[in-house]
Design a protein around this motif. Structure first.
Motif, PDB file in Angstrom:
ATOM      1  N   LEU A 128      53.979  59.766  54.892  1.00 46.66           N
ATOM      2  CA  LEU A 128      52.553  59.435  54.894  1.00 46.66           C
ATOM      3  C   LEU A 128      52.177  58.655  56.138  1.00 46.66           C
ATOM      4  O   LEU A 128      53.030  58.095  56.834  1.00 46.66           O
ATOM      5  CB  LEU A 128      52.181  58.606  53.657  1.00 46.66           C
ATOM      6  CG  LEU A 128      52.148  59.296  52.294  1.00 46.66           C
ATOM      7  CD1 LEU A 128      51.689  58.302  51.233  1.00 46.66           C
ATOM      8  CD2 LEU A 128      51.212  60.510  52.312  1.00 46.66           C
ATOM      9  N   PHE A 129      50.867  58.631  56.380  1.00 42.13           N
ATOM     10  CA  PHE A 129      50.346  57.738  57.406  1.00 42.13           C
ATOM     11  C   PHE A 129      50.472  56.303  56.902  1.00 42.13           C
ATOM     12  O   PHE A 129      50.297  56.037  55.711  1.00 42.13           O
ATOM     13  CB  PHE A 129      48.864  58.019  57.672  1.00 42.13           C
ATOM     14  CG  PHE A 129      48.599  59.339  58.326  1.00 42.13           C
ATOM     15  CD1 PHE A 129      48.756  59.484  59.693  1.00 42.13           C
ATOM     16  CD2 PHE A 129      48.185  60.432  57.587  1.00 42.13           C
ATOM     17  CE1 PHE A 129      48.510  60.691  60.315  1.00 42.13           C
ATOM     18  CE2 PHE A 129      47.933  61.651  58.191  1.00 42.13           C
ATOM     19  CZ  PHE A 129      48.100  61.778  59.564  1.00 42.13           C
ATOM     20  N   PRO A 130      50.781  55.347  57.781  1.00 40.62           N
ATOM     21  CA  PRO A 130      50.785  53.948  57.344  1.00 40.62           C
ATOM     22  C   PRO A 130      49.382  53.544  56.918  1.00 40.62           C
ATOM     23  O   PRO A 130      48.386  54.038  57.457  1.00 40.62           O
ATOM     24  CB  PRO A 130      51.244  53.189  58.591  1.00 40.62           C
ATOM     25  CG  PRO A 130      50.952  54.086  59.736  1.00 40.62           C
ATOM     26  CD  PRO A 130      51.103  55.484  59.216  1.00 40.62           C
ATOM     27  N   ARG A 131      49.296  52.660  55.974  1.00 42.10           N
ATOM     28  CA  ARG A 131      47.994  52.303  55.413  1.00 42.10           C
ATOM     29  C   ARG A 131      47.035  51.755  56.463  1.00 42.10           C
ATOM     30  O   ARG A 131      45.826  52.029  56.427  1.00 42.10           O
ATOM     31  CB  ARG A 131      48.165  51.291  54.274  1.00 42.10           C
ATOM     32  CG  ARG A 131      46.865  51.046  53.522  1.00 42.10           C
ATOM     33  CD  ARG A 131      47.008  50.055  52.375  1.00 42.10           C
ATOM     34  NE  ARG A 131      45.760  49.976  51.646  1.00 42.10           N
ATOM     35  CZ  ARG A 131      44.694  49.267  52.061  1.00 42.10           C
ATOM     36  NH1 ARG A 131      44.754  48.587  53.192  1.00 42.10           N
ATOM     37  NH2 ARG A 131      43.576  49.262  51.341  1.00 42.10           N
ATOM     38  N   HIS A 185      45.184  56.817  52.716  1.00 48.11           N
ATOM     39  CA  HIS A 185      46.411  56.315  52.085  1.00 48.11           C
ATOM     40  C   HIS A 185      46.142  55.902  50.640  1.00 48.11           C
ATOM     41  O   HIS A 185      46.887  56.279  49.720  1.00 48.11           O
ATOM     42  CB  HIS A 185      46.945  55.126  52.887  1.00 48.11           C
ATOM     43  CG  HIS A 185      48.300  54.662  52.476  1.00 48.11           C
ATOM     44  ND1 HIS A 185      48.512  53.873  51.367  1.00 48.11           N
ATOM     45  CD2 HIS A 185      49.533  54.878  53.028  1.00 48.11           C
ATOM     46  CE1 HIS A 185      49.800  53.614  51.255  1.00 48.11           C
ATOM     47  NE2 HIS A 185      50.446  54.217  52.241  1.00 48.11           N
ATOM     48  N   ASP A 186      45.058  55.155  50.409  1.00 46.12           N
ATOM     49  CA  ASP A 186      44.752  54.676  49.060  1.00 46.12           C
ATOM     50  C   ASP A 186      44.379  55.819  48.128  1.00 46.12           C
ATOM     51  O   ASP A 186      44.729  55.808  46.942  1.00 46.12           O
ATOM     52  CB  ASP A 186      43.616  53.654  49.108  1.00 46.12           C
ATOM     53  CG  ASP A 186      44.034  52.345  49.764  1.00 46.12           C
ATOM     54  OD1 ASP A 186      45.241  52.171  50.010  1.00 46.12           O
ATOM     55  OD2 ASP A 186      43.153  51.502  50.033  1.00 46.12           O
ATOM     56  N   THR A 187      43.686  56.809  48.655  1.00 46.83           N
ATOM     57  CA  THR A 187      43.303  57.954  47.824  1.00 46.83           C
ATOM     58  C   THR A 187      44.536  58.730  47.377  1.00 46.83           C
ATOM     59  O   THR A 187      44.665  59.113  46.203  1.00 46.83           O
ATOM     60  CB  THR A 187      42.343  58.880  48.589  1.00 46.83           C
ATOM     61  OG1 THR A 187      41.157  58.165  48.933  1.00 46.83           O
ATOM     62  CG2 THR A 187      41.962  60.086  47.740  1.00 46.83           C
ATOM     63  N   VAL A 188      45.477  58.970  48.303  1.00 46.54           N
ATOM     64  CA  VAL A 188      46.686  59.719  47.956  1.00 46.54           C
ATOM     65  C   VAL A 188      47.532  58.951  46.946  1.00 46.54           C
ATOM     66  O   VAL A 188      47.993  59.516  45.946  1.00 46.54           O
ATOM     67  CB  VAL A 188      47.504  60.032  49.227  1.00 46.54           C
ATOM     68  CG1 VAL A 188      48.888  60.594  48.861  1.00 46.54           C
ATOM     69  CG2 VAL A 188      46.751  61.030  50.104  1.00 46.54           C
ATOM     70  N   THR A 189      47.738  57.662  47.207  1.00 49.01           N
ATOM     71  CA  THR A 189      48.576  56.889  46.279  1.00 49.01           C
ATOM     72  C   THR A 189      47.911  56.750  44.915  1.00 49.01           C
ATOM     73  O   THR A 189      48.590  56.823  43.876  1.00 49.01           O
ATOM     74  CB  THR A 189      48.876  55.494  46.867  1.00 49.01           C
ATOM     75  OG1 THR A 189      47.651  54.840  47.219  1.00 49.01           O
ATOM     76  CG2 THR A 189      49.751  55.609  48.101  1.00 49.01           C
ATOM     77  N   SER A 190      46.592  56.575  44.878  1.00 48.56           N
ATOM     78  CA  SER A 190      45.888  56.485  43.593  1.00 48.56           C
ATOM     79  C   SER A 190      45.961  57.790  42.826  1.00 48.56           C
ATOM     80  O   SER A 190      46.103  57.818  41.603  1.00 48.56           O
ATOM     81  CB  SER A 190      44.423  56.101  43.830  1.00 48.56           C
ATOM     82  OG  SER A 190      44.317  54.820  44.400  1.00 48.56           O
ATOM     83  N   MET A 191      45.895  58.881  43.550  1.00 39.43           N
ATOM     84  CA  MET A 191      45.992  60.203  42.938  1.00 39.43           C
ATOM     85  C   MET A 191      47.364  60.398  42.296  1.00 39.43           C
ATOM     86  O   MET A 191      47.486  60.934  41.176  1.00 39.43           O
ATOM     87  CB  MET A 191      45.737  61.249  44.025  1.00 39.43           C
ATOM     88  CG  MET A 191      45.463  62.657  43.544  1.00 39.43           C
ATOM     89  SD  MET A 191      44.756  63.673  44.886  1.00 39.43           S
ATOM     90  CE  MET A 191      45.944  63.394  46.202  1.00 39.43           C
ATOM     91  N   CYS A 192      48.385  59.956  43.004  1.00 40.81           N
ATOM     92  CA  CYS A 192      49.742  60.062  42.452  1.00 40.81           C
ATOM     93  C   CYS A 192      49.902  59.170  41.217  1.00 40.81           C
ATOM     94  O   CYS A 192      50.509  59.580  40.212  1.00 40.81           O
ATOM     95  CB  CYS A 192      50.771  59.693  43.508  1.00 40.81           C
ATOM     96  SG  CYS A 192      50.895  60.870  44.878  1.00 40.81           S
ATOM     97  N   LEU A 193      49.381  57.962  41.288  1.00 44.17           N
ATOM     98  CA  LEU A 193      49.473  57.053  40.135  1.00 44.17           C
ATOM     99  C   LEU A 193      48.770  57.647  38.920  1.00 44.17           C
ATOM    100  O   LEU A 193      49.252  57.532  37.784  1.00 44.17           O
ATOM    101  CB  LEU A 193      48.857  55.697  40.499  1.00 44.17           C
ATOM    102  CG  LEU A 193      49.655  54.842  41.496  1.00 44.17           C
ATOM    103  CD1 LEU A 193      48.847  53.611  41.894  1.00 44.17           C
ATOM    104  CD2 LEU A 193      50.995  54.408  40.868  1.00 44.17           C
TER     105      LEU A 193
END
Length: 301
Positions: A193-196, A203-211
């Motif tokens: 991933l790109f660093p935040r 970054h936040d959208t991808v990680t939130s989607m995974c969560l």
């Protein structure tokens, strides 16, 4: 010595007649003659020889005529340049963008801008350490193409497009044979991933989607440029989730697959300092919207 004095002198130097020169500049002859004598007194030289029959330039007058024409021409050039800069037709426009925002539309925006405003110098900044928020707030940048959500105080952020996410994975990966990949099935996959700090919204959208899909992504590698991300994916170091427009680059050895169970969308926006952006920024903003509209991308995709 004032520009007006030079204008009067050029008139009489070209007409070689005080009456015609005074009429040319819209003055009565006595005050006109007085202004010319005042110029000679200020310079301490005789610029014109005067007789009842003729007016002629001295050597000093000939030199001043050449220099005065140059100065007056330069003044007109300066005024024109300032007016063009004020209208956004000239000058410099500093544009920032995170690596993740360069997919798809940025080259078209830049091309349109250079075509419409060739005298505006574009300075593009995609450095890994770039803090777009701070740069816009301090004036180090004039405008930026960013990934939303991006809502810092004092900035105007306008959405350009909204697109779905896709999965990018090595062509030899077992899931590359699937037509659609479920997001929840990626729980044990290593991610690139790109660093935040370089793309916080993305970054936040991808990680939130995974969560939301029931897992926290295992980030094995980070890279601030899309070529680096793709290179790591191609090398088998991990997979990545990217905006659909990233497929336009067609990297070798990497395949893209639609994701199921991924309700979030990637948003691209143009950001600038409000409330009154410069004309050049307004031109860039308008062309950014035009580029997206003409590209046929559906903002509700």
């Amino acid at each position: 010595m004032e520009f007006r004095q030079l204008e009067l002198f050029v008139a009489v130097a070209e007409e070689l007649h005080f009456g015609r020169a005074a009429a040319r500049v819209g003055m009565a002859q006595p005050p006109f003659s007085q202004r010319i004598r005042g110029l000679e007194a200020e310079l301490g030289v005789q610029l014109l020889t005067r007789t009842s029959r003729r007016v002629a330039l001295t050597a000093a007058g000939t030199q001043l005529l050449e220099d005065a024409r140059s100065l007056l021409s330069r003044r007109a050039d300066v005024v024109h340049a300032v007016q063009r800069a004020a209208s956004g037709q000239a000058g410099t426009l500093r544009v920032g963008f995170a690596a993740s925002s360069a997919f798809g539309v940025l080259p078209d925006i830049v091309l349109r801008f250079r075509t419409r405003f060739p005298d505006v110098k574009l300075e593009l900044d995609d450095s890994e350490s770039l803090d777009v928020r701070a740069a816009l707030a301090t004036g180090a940048l004039d405008v930026a193409i960013v990934r939303a959500p991006f809502r810092p105080e004092g900035l105007i952020v306008e959405r350009l497009l909204r697109e779905r996410f896709v999965l990018a994975l090595p062509a030899r990966h077992p899931r590359a044979r699937q037509k659609v990949v479920a997001l929840s099935s990626l729980a044990h996959e290593p991610f690139v991933l790109f660093p935040r700090h370089s793309a916080p919204g993305l970054h936040d959208t991808v990680t939130s989607m995974c969560l939301a899909a029931g897992f926290s992504p295992h980030i094995r590698q980070e890279a601030s440029s899309w070529p680096s991300v793709v290179g790591m994916v191609e090398a088998g170091l991990g997979i990545t989730i990217a905006p659909a427009s990233s497929q336009a680059l067609r990297p070798k050895g990497v395949v893209f697959r639609p994701l199921s169970g991924a309700p979030a969308h990637a948003e691209l926006a143009v950001a600038f300092l409000g409330p009154q952006p410069s004309p050049a920024v307004q031109h860039f903003r308008a062309l950014a919207h035009e580029a997206v509209s003409r590209s046929g991308k559906n903002t509700s995709e």
